[in-house]
Design a protein around this motif. Structure first.
Motif, short mmCIF file in Angstrom:
data_model
loop_
_atom_site.label_atom_id
_atom_site.label_comp_id
_atom_site.label_asym_id
_atom_site.label_seq_id
_atom_site.Cartn_x
_atom_site.Cartn_y
_atom_site.Cartn_z
N ARG A 39 0.85 -1.41 0.08
CA ARG A 39 -0.07 0.09 0.08
C ARG A 39 0.85 1.22 0.03
O ARG A 39 2.08 1.18 0.13
CB ARG A 39 -0.74 -0.14 1.37
CG ARG A 39 -2.27 -1.13 1.25
CD ARG A 39 -3.08 -0.59 2.23
NE ARG A 39 -4.01 -1.78 2.26
CZ ARG A 39 -4.65 -2.12 3.24
NH1 ARG A 39 -4.47 -1.65 4.46
NH2 ARG A 39 -5.57 -3.28 3.07
N THR A 88 -3.01 0.93 9.44
CA THR A 88 -2.31 0.13 9.80
C THR A 88 -0.82 0.49 9.64
O THR A 88 -0.37 1.09 8.80
CB THR A 88 -2.41 -1.05 8.44
OG1 THR A 88 -3.84 -1.44 8.49
CG2 THR A 88 -1.53 -2.23 8.51
N TRP A 104 3.08 -5.91 13.62
CA TRP A 104 1.95 -5.34 13.02
C TRP A 104 0.81 -4.49 14.03
O TRP A 104 0.57 -5.35 14.86
CB TRP A 104 1.15 -6.44 12.23
CG TRP A 104 1.85 -7.00 10.84
CD1 TRP A 104 2.39 -7.95 10.79
CD2 TRP A 104 1.80 -6.25 9.63
NE1 TRP A 104 3.06 -8.02 9.55
CE2 TRP A 104 2.52 -7.15 8.79
CE3 TRP A 104 1.07 -5.22 9.08
CZ2 TRP A 104 2.74 -6.89 7.50
CZ3 TRP A 104 1.28 -4.89 7.71
CH2 TRP A 104 2.00 -5.75 6.90
N GLY A 124 -2.97 -3.33 13.35
CA GLY A 124 -3.82 -3.35 12.48
C GLY A 124 -3.99 -4.68 11.43
O GLY A 124 -3.52 -5.54 11.80
N GLU A 125 -4.45 -4.34 10.46
CA GLU A 125 -4.51 -5.58 9.40
C GLU A 125 -2.90 -5.95 9.12
O GLU A 125 -2.14 -5.30 8.93
CB GLU A 125 -5.13 -5.03 8.15
CG GLU A 125 -5.38 -5.93 6.93
CD GLU A 125 -6.01 -5.44 5.87
OE1 GLU A 125 -6.33 -6.15 4.87
OE2 GLU A 125 -6.08 -4.17 5.79
N MET A 126 -2.88 -7.29 9.04
CA MET A 126 -1.65 -7.85 8.50
C MET A 126 -1.75 -8.00 6.98
O MET A 126 -2.64 -8.87 6.39
CB MET A 126 -1.29 -9.18 9.21
CG MET A 126 -0.87 -8.90 10.99
SD MET A 126 -0.64 -10.58 11.63
CE MET A 126 0.72 -10.99 10.78
N LEU A 127 -0.91 -7.44 6.24
CA LEU A 127 -0.87 -7.70 4.86
C LEU A 127 0.16 -8.58 4.29
O LEU A 127 1.26 -8.44 5.10
CB LEU A 127 -0.74 -5.98 4.47
CG LEU A 127 -1.71 -5.05 4.75
CD1 LEU A 127 -1.23 -3.59 4.28
CD2 LEU A 127 -3.17 -5.37 4.16
#
Length: 113
Positions: free
Chosen positions: A49, A76, A96, A98-101
């Motif tokens: 991102r 994130t 991390w 938030g969201e783990m990408l």
């Protein structure tokens, strides 16, 4: 055991959250000994991102990370140590919020396999 020479926290954002991310990055770099990188409105390196990198020394970890935890406003944040082994730092030693990408680690696999 590898030596940690610093940390990078990558604040992820998109077009809708860019202003929020910029304020967060500016605030943390004003409050703590943090070097704020550019606001990348595109994917850079292994990051999936848009992001802004925050760099800080090991002795600032106990101030910066709790502040980010409490003030990330739903963004994130991916944080990793700097040991010289980029693949392990990004794959095995990361935190991390938030969201783990999924990162694109292929750029590191040839240099740190």
């Amino acid at each position: 055991m590898p030596e940690i020479t610093g940390y990078h926290a990558h604040v992820y954002f998109d077009a809708e959250t860019q202003d929020l991310a910029q304020k967060l990055c500016e605030d943390v770099s004003r409050l703590f000994p943090v070097q704020m990188g550019r606001m990348h409105a595109r994917n850079v390196g292994p990051h999936p991102r848009w992001s802004c990198q925050l760099g800080f020394a090991p002795d600032a970890f106990d101030q910066v990370i709790p502040w980010l935890m409490l003030n990330r406003n739903g963004l994130t944040i991916f944080t990793h140590p700097e040991t010289g082994n980029h693949l392990a730092d990004h794959r095995d030693r990361a935190l991390w919020m938030g969201e783990m990408l999924k990162l694109d680690l292929s750029i590191f696999e040839k240099t740190n396999a």
